[in-house]
Design a protein around this motif. Sequence first.
Motif, PDB file in Angstrom:
ATOM      1  N   MET A   1     -29.208   0.875  -6.695  1.00 44.68           N
ATOM      2  CA  MET A   1     -28.220   0.111  -7.460  1.00 44.68           C
ATOM      3  C   MET A   1     -27.147  -0.450  -6.513  1.00 44.68           C
ATOM      4  N   THR A   2     -26.910  -1.732  -6.635  1.00 47.66           N
ATOM      5  CA  THR A   2     -25.912  -2.384  -5.794  1.00 47.66           C
ATOM      6  C   THR A   2     -24.514  -1.987  -6.240  1.00 47.66           C
ATOM      7  N   GLN A   3     -23.670  -1.640  -5.274  1.00 44.56           N
ATOM      8  CA  GLN A   3     -22.291  -1.278  -5.566  1.00 44.56           C
ATOM      9  C   GLN A   3     -21.364  -2.261  -4.859  1.00 44.56           C
ATOM     10  N   THR A   4     -20.172  -2.419  -5.424  1.00 41.49           N
ATOM     11  CA  THR A   4     -19.170  -3.233  -4.746  1.00 41.49           C
ATOM     12  C   THR A   4     -18.468  -2.368  -3.702  1.00 41.49           C
ATOM     13  N   ILE A   5     -17.948  -3.001  -2.673  1.00 45.26           N
ATOM     14  CA  ILE A   5     -17.217  -2.273  -1.639  1.00 45.26           C
ATOM     15  C   ILE A   5     -15.813  -2.841  -1.531  1.00 45.26           C
ATOM     16  N   ASP A   6     -14.918  -2.002  -1.057  1.00 44.20           N
ATOM     17  CA  ASP A   6     -13.527  -2.419  -0.887  1.00 44.20           C
ATOM     18  C   ASP A   6     -13.382  -3.031   0.502  1.00 44.20           C
ATOM     19  N   THR A   7     -13.519  -4.339   0.563  1.00 39.75           N
ATOM     20  CA  THR A   7     -13.417  -5.010   1.857  1.00 39.75           C
ATOM     21  C   THR A   7     -11.994  -4.977   2.407  1.00 39.75           C
ATOM     22  N   THR A   8     -11.009  -4.778   1.542  1.00 36.81           N
ATOM     23  CA  THR A   8      -9.626  -4.672   2.020  1.00 36.81           C
ATOM     24  C   THR A   8      -9.460  -3.424   2.880  1.00 36.81           C
ATOM     25  N   ASP A   9     -10.015  -2.301   2.439  1.00 39.70           N
ATOM     26  CA  ASP A   9      -9.960  -1.066   3.229  1.00 39.70           C
ATOM     27  C   ASP A   9     -10.707  -1.224   4.550  1.00 39.70           C
ATOM     28  N   ILE A  10     -11.873  -1.869   4.501  1.00 40.55           N
ATOM     29  CA  ILE A  10     -12.652  -2.075   5.723  1.00 40.55           C
ATOM     30  C   ILE A  10     -11.857  -2.928   6.701  1.00 40.55           C
ATOM     31  N   SER A  11     -11.296  -4.024   6.212  1.00 42.50           N
ATOM     32  CA  SER A  11     -10.545  -4.926   7.080  1.00 42.50           C
ATOM     33  C   SER A  11      -9.349  -4.217   7.702  1.00 42.50           C
ATOM     34  N   ALA A  12      -8.571  -3.526   6.891  1.00 48.06           N
ATOM     35  CA  ALA A  12      -7.344  -2.889   7.393  1.00 48.06           C
ATOM     36  C   ALA A  12      -7.666  -1.811   8.424  1.00 48.06           C
ATOM     37  N   SER A  13      -8.631  -0.955   8.126  1.00 51.23           N
ATOM     38  CA  SER A  13      -8.942   0.133   9.054  1.00 51.23           C
ATOM     39  C   SER A  13      -9.529  -0.398  10.355  1.00 51.23           C
ATOM     40  N   CYS A  14     -10.371  -1.416  10.273  1.00 48.77           N
ATOM     41  CA  CYS A  14     -10.994  -1.952  11.491  1.00 48.77           C
ATOM     42  C   CYS A  14     -10.005  -2.768  12.320  1.00 48.77           C
ATOM     43  N   ARG A  15      -9.021  -3.388  11.691  1.00 50.74           N
ATOM     44  CA  ARG A  15      -7.979  -4.061  12.466  1.00 50.74           C
ATOM     45  C   ARG A  15      -7.179  -3.035  13.273  1.00 50.74           C
ATOM     46  N   ILE A  16      -6.876  -1.906  12.655  1.00 51.28           N
ATOM     47  CA  ILE A  16      -6.134  -0.858  13.349  1.00 51.28           C
ATOM     48  C   ILE A  16      -6.967  -0.283  14.486  1.00 51.28           C
ATOM     49  N   LEU A  17      -8.219   0.064  14.212  1.00 53.65           N
ATOM     50  CA  LEU A  17      -9.074   0.630  15.255  1.00 53.65           C
ATOM     51  C   LEU A  17      -9.282  -0.365  16.386  1.00 53.65           C
ATOM     52  N   GLY A  18      -9.473  -1.632  16.047  1.00 58.27           N
ATOM     53  CA  GLY A  18      -9.634  -2.643  17.083  1.00 58.27           C
ATOM     54  C   GLY A  18      -8.429  -2.699  18.004  1.00 58.27           C
ATOM     55  N   ALA A  19      -7.238  -2.670  17.415  1.00 59.24           N
ATOM     56  CA  ALA A  19      -6.016  -2.713  18.224  1.00 59.24           C
ATOM     57  C   ALA A  19      -5.899  -1.477  19.104  1.00 59.24           C
ATOM     58  N   LEU A  20      -6.244  -0.303  18.574  1.00 57.74           N
ATOM     59  CA  LEU A  20      -6.104   0.936  19.341  1.00 57.74           C
ATOM     60  C   LEU A  20      -7.057   0.996  20.524  1.00 57.74           C
ATOM     61  N   PHE A  21      -8.222   0.382  20.385  1.00 58.89           N
ATOM     62  CA  PHE A  21      -9.176   0.352  21.496  1.00 58.89           C
ATOM     63  C   PHE A  21      -8.918  -0.809  22.457  1.00 58.89           C
ATOM     64  N   TYR A  22      -8.420  -1.917  21.944  1.00 61.87           N
ATOM     65  CA  TYR A  22      -8.342  -3.145  22.744  1.00 61.87           C
ATOM     66  C   TYR A  22      -7.000  -3.344  23.426  1.00 61.87           C
ATOM     67  N   LEU A  23      -5.943  -2.811  22.819  1.00 55.34           N
ATOM     68  CA  LEU A  23      -4.592  -3.080  23.293  1.00 55.34           C
ATOM     69  C   LEU A  23      -3.929  -1.826  23.847  1.00 55.34           C
ATOM     70  N   SER A  24      -3.013  -2.023  24.757  1.00 58.34           N
ATOM     71  CA  SER A  24      -2.235  -0.917  25.295  1.00 58.34           C
ATOM     72  C   SER A  24      -1.374  -0.296  24.194  1.00 58.34           C
ATOM     73  N   PRO A  25      -1.130   1.017  24.255  1.00 59.18           N
ATOM     74  CA  PRO A  25      -0.214   1.643  23.290  1.00 59.18           C
ATOM     75  C   PRO A  25       1.191   1.057  23.343  1.00 59.18           C
ATOM     76  N   ALA A  26       1.520   0.374  24.436  1.00 60.38           N
ATOM     77  CA  ALA A  26       2.832  -0.258  24.543  1.00 60.38           C
ATOM     78  C   ALA A  26       2.909  -1.573  23.766  1.00 60.38           C
ATOM     79  N   ASP A  27       1.778  -2.112  23.325  1.00 63.30           N
ATOM     80  CA  ASP A  27       1.763  -3.373  22.599  1.00 63.30           C
ATOM     81  C   ASP A  27       2.480  -3.218  21.258  1.00 63.30           C
ATOM     82  N   ALA A  28       3.236  -4.227  20.892  1.00 63.08           N
ATOM     83  CA  ALA A  28       4.038  -4.152  19.661  1.00 63.08           C
ATOM     84  C   ALA A  28       3.179  -3.944  18.419  1.00 63.08           C
ATOM     85  N   SER A  29       1.965  -4.457  18.415  1.00 64.75           N
ATOM     86  CA  SER A  29       1.124  -4.327  17.224  1.00 64.75           C
ATOM     87  C   SER A  29       0.563  -2.924  17.054  1.00 64.75           C
TER      88      SER A  29
END
Length: 199
Positions: A1-29
Amino acid sequence: MTQTIDTTDISASCRILGALFYLSPADASVQPFLGFLAEHALPEAWPFGASLELERVQTLMAQDLDRDRLARAYQRLFIGPDHLEAPPWGSVYMSEDSTLCADSLLDLRAFFAAEQVRLDMRLNEPEDHIGLLFWAIAWLADQQSPAAISALLDKHMLPWSNTYFSRLAMAAEHPFYVGLSQLASLTLDAISDAVAQAQ
């Protein structure tokens, strides 16, 4: 059975993880997330993972939030100048001879072109950097494209990401990046399950 997914949660969490891996902890974001950890808010607010898992991750990541020590750990793990014990690029793990910019990167570029993925490339990095791949998931989530997220995971991330996360945890020498490797792994597993159920 096809279910809907919360793309807002996926987007928000992956933006945070991307920043933590890609950017220095000193970065403002990155600073808001460090403040979030300091408030011990991860287990209640992170959308993926069981409470006990997130509590362990919270304990690790909040153990030492000193910016200078975090910046030194980031420099050693992601920039160098010494040999990187856990290189953050997929082609290192996907090629037989551990080559940077191998065929898997060309395949990823073709996938990005087909899906018209647009990334904020602040640094001169191959696109298969783990942080950029998390941002790609976020971009696809914003486009409401669970099938494309599934394809990105199955072909371009999951074949190597857990090996990378294990190597990062072993090389980290800082609890923040041990916890980050665990948070990334459990988040990817949950997103993979969610997009599979949505198809």
